[in-house]
Write an enzyme that holds these catalytic residues in place. Structure first.
Site, PDB file in Angstrom:
ATOM      1  N   PHE A  68       0.839  -1.189   0.000  1.00  0.00           N
ATOM      2  CA  PHE A  68       0.000   0.000   0.000  1.00  0.00           C
ATOM      3  C   PHE A  68       0.882   1.250   0.000  1.00  0.00           C
ATOM      4  O   PHE A  68       1.878   1.317   0.713  1.00  0.00           O
ATOM      5  CB  PHE A  68      -0.932   0.001   1.218  1.00  0.00           C
ATOM      6  CG  PHE A  68      -1.979   1.061   1.140  1.00  0.00           C
ATOM      7  CD1 PHE A  68      -3.084   0.900   0.317  1.00  0.00           C
ATOM      8  CD2 PHE A  68      -1.858   2.236   1.860  1.00  0.00           C
ATOM      9  CE1 PHE A  68      -4.053   1.891   0.218  1.00  0.00           C
ATOM     10  CE2 PHE A  68      -2.813   3.235   1.772  1.00  0.00           C
ATOM     11  CZ  PHE A  68      -3.918   3.059   0.950  1.00  0.00           C
ATOM     12  N   ASP A  82       0.467  -4.173   8.775  1.00  0.00           N
ATOM     13  CA  ASP A  82      -0.661  -3.303   8.484  1.00  0.00           C
ATOM     14  C   ASP A  82      -1.885  -4.202   8.318  1.00  0.00           C
ATOM     15  O   ASP A  82      -1.972  -4.973   7.363  1.00  0.00           O
ATOM     16  CB  ASP A  82      -0.397  -2.508   7.203  1.00  0.00           C
ATOM     17  CG  ASP A  82      -1.483  -1.470   6.909  1.00  0.00           C
ATOM     18  OD1 ASP A  82      -2.611  -1.628   7.418  1.00  0.00           O
ATOM     19  OD2 ASP A  82      -1.212  -0.518   6.148  1.00  0.00           O
ATOM     20  N   TYR A 134     -12.320   2.384   9.837  1.00  0.00           N
ATOM     21  CA  TYR A 134     -13.459   2.823   9.020  1.00  0.00           C
ATOM     22  C   TYR A 134     -13.801   1.875   7.880  1.00  0.00           C
ATOM     23  O   TYR A 134     -14.732   2.133   7.131  1.00  0.00           O
ATOM     24  CB  TYR A 134     -13.215   4.227   8.457  1.00  0.00           C
ATOM     25  CG  TYR A 134     -11.867   4.441   7.813  1.00  0.00           C
ATOM     26  CD1 TYR A 134     -11.572   3.946   6.553  1.00  0.00           C
ATOM     27  CD2 TYR A 134     -10.885   5.164   8.479  1.00  0.00           C
ATOM     28  CE1 TYR A 134     -10.338   4.139   5.975  1.00  0.00           C
ATOM     29  CE2 TYR A 134      -9.641   5.371   7.910  1.00  0.00           C
ATOM     30  CZ  TYR A 134      -9.376   4.862   6.650  1.00  0.00           C
ATOM     31  OH  TYR A 134      -8.141   5.064   6.075  1.00  0.00           O
ATOM     32  N   LYS A 135     -13.081   0.770   7.743  1.00  0.00           N
ATOM     33  CA  LYS A 135     -13.409  -0.193   6.698  1.00  0.00           C
ATOM     34  C   LYS A 135     -14.401  -1.219   7.259  1.00  0.00           C
ATOM     35  O   LYS A 135     -15.569  -0.926   7.444  1.00  0.00           O
ATOM     36  CB  LYS A 135     -12.128  -0.853   6.174  1.00  0.00           C
ATOM     37  CG  LYS A 135     -11.144   0.121   5.530  1.00  0.00           C
ATOM     38  CD  LYS A 135      -9.932  -0.594   4.999  1.00  0.00           C
ATOM     39  CE  LYS A 135      -8.851   0.358   4.522  1.00  0.00           C
ATOM     40  NZ  LYS A 135      -9.272   1.192   3.376  1.00  0.00           N
ATOM     41  N   ARG A 165     -12.639  -3.849  -7.723  1.00  0.00           N
ATOM     42  CA  ARG A 165     -12.761  -4.556  -6.445  1.00  0.00           C
ATOM     43  C   ARG A 165     -14.227  -4.647  -6.024  1.00  0.00           C
ATOM     44  O   ARG A 165     -14.953  -3.654  -6.050  1.00  0.00           O
ATOM     45  CB  ARG A 165     -11.975  -3.847  -5.343  1.00  0.00           C
ATOM     46  CG  ARG A 165     -10.490  -3.807  -5.552  1.00  0.00           C
ATOM     47  CD  ARG A 165      -9.745  -3.375  -4.291  1.00  0.00           C
ATOM     48  NE  ARG A 165     -10.242  -2.118  -3.748  1.00  0.00           N
ATOM     49  CZ  ARG A 165      -9.740  -1.522  -2.656  1.00  0.00           C
ATOM     50  NH1 ARG A 165      -8.742  -2.090  -2.003  1.00  0.00           N
ATOM     51  NH2 ARG A 165     -10.224  -0.372  -2.231  1.00  0.00           N
TER      52      ARG A 165
END
Length: 401
Positions: free
Chosen positions: A125, A186, A211-212, A361
């Protein structure tokens, strides 16, 4: 794949988590939401918690800090127990994922001053790569892709943000430790959808967002984890007053607090912490094992339908087929993936997302996704391509994808 796997109605009827969907606030317009791996839907519990804490602010004003000051550690312990497999006293809620990554990576490098390289995959990422590259440049360290005898730190995502590949935390941690390196995980794309076990799998440090799959709200603060045996050997590079041993003594010199609190920085966001606490309690109530079980069924369902309905129009699977090696989203490759995502939202009210260079995705949070939603999204994708609706869009991306 057995035919029964393609029967969305039967899978929804047998879903033990189906009733949980009603505890989330649905979009105002008719939408099939396939992007919960980027931003989860708000639960009614989280919305009510924010309102309740705002009312507490109105009533108590500054007197509320006598309780609020303990929230970063208390909510951190809740996250650790519910979704990280971490015993109490090793997790705090603080700052953003990027800032937490910087704090822990910098502290880890300080603890390995004689080692000359850091390891991170070239496809990691971006924020992880950028932070580590910046630290390496300032310290004169080499950035490599494989662990060696001079490696100080390995940074690795538990789930690949593009493909959804789930990495073996125990094996990667053991490989780093065998070379004398520390490892920083992560878990942003696995927390709340994968049964993470930081203590068991010998993680040294970890960071992640809320927040995911945890659905704590846009921009809600992140968390960090440091293994208990390691914590007091590390020192945060940001010497904020919330990480000071006796912060209200207002002393002249900084003395780091004992334990995980030393990685706190400034004043915590109290309203956000209310949302995080409520969101995590809902996940804990359902149970991460049940969530993971449904996640594997959802992703397998998506792959089976995509194989049947999309493979002949240019789509291929980028995610692992082995459910044990998949996180909570499914990645499909197509040369026009970006334009197809635009066609889906504008013409079909199906919200997915895109990642460079060619990945569409499908994010499938188990608490808010029905098997019928998956079938609808795949059918809509086929319609967009067959009707050539995506060709109405240019290839230039918008800032947010």
């Amino acid at each position: 794949m057995a035919a029964a796997t393609l029967d969305s109605a039967a899978l929804d009827a047998a879903d033990p988590l189906s009733a949980v969907l009603g505890r989330f606030a649905q979009p105002d317009r008719q939408m099939v939401y396939m992007d919960g791996n980027s931003l989860g839907m708000p639960s009614h519990d989280a919305i009510d918690a924010i309102s309740g804490r705002a009312d507490e602010w109105r009533r108590r004003l500054v007197a509320g800090w006598s309780d609020w000051i303990e929230l970063p550690a208390a909510v951190g312990d809740l996250i650790g127990e519910a979704v990280l497999g971490a015993a109490a006293g090793q997790v705090v809620v603080s700052d953003s994922t990027t800032v937490n990554l910087y704090k822990l990576a910098s502290a880890a490098l300080d603890a390995r001053p004689d080692r000359r390289s850091v390891v991170i995959d070239g496809d990691e990422f971006p924020t992880d790569r950028y932070v580590l590259a910046g630290l390496a440049q300032r310290r004169g360290l080499d950035v490599r892709h494989e662990v060696g005898d001079d490696t100080a730190l390995v940074v690795c995502s538990h789930v690949d943000y593009r493909t959804g590949e789930l990495r073996d935390m125990a094996a990667h941690s053991a490989a780093a430790h065998a070379c004398g390196a520390l490892i920083l995980w992560d878990v942003s794309h696995s927390v709340g959808v994968v049964d993470v076990r930081l203590d068991r799998d010998q993680a040294d440090m970890a960071v992640g967002c809320t927040y995911k799959y945890l659905s704590a709200g846009p921009g809600a603060p992140a968390f960090l984890y440091v293994r208990r045996e390691l914590c007091d050997a590390l020192r945060s590079p940001i010497q904020g007053w919330f990480g000071q041993r006796d912060q209200f003594a207002m002393g002249e010199h900084y003395q780091p607090a004992d334990g995980i609190d030393r990685f706190l920085t400034g004043t915590p966001s109290v309203l956000d912490l209310a949302s995080i606490e409520a969101a995590v309690r809902l996940v804990a109530e359902v149970g991460i094992e049940a969530i993971r079980a449904k996640s594997r069924l959802l992703t397998a369902h998506a792959i089976a339908i995509a194989d049947r309905d999309l493979s002949d129009i240019g789509f291929s699977l980028a995610s692992p087929r082995d459910g044990a090696r998949r996180g909570g989203h499914v990645a499909l490759r197509h040369e026009d993936a970006w334009r197809i995502t635009r066609g889906l939202v504008d013409h079909e009210s199906v919200l997915t997302d895109f990642r460079e260079p060619d990945i569409l995705r499908l994010g499938l949070p188990p608490l808010t996704t029905r098997f019928a939603d998956v079938q609808h999204a795949v059918a809509a994708t086929r319609r967009v391509v067959e009707r050539r609706l995506h060709l109405n869009y240019g290839r230039a991306r918008s800032r947010v994808t």
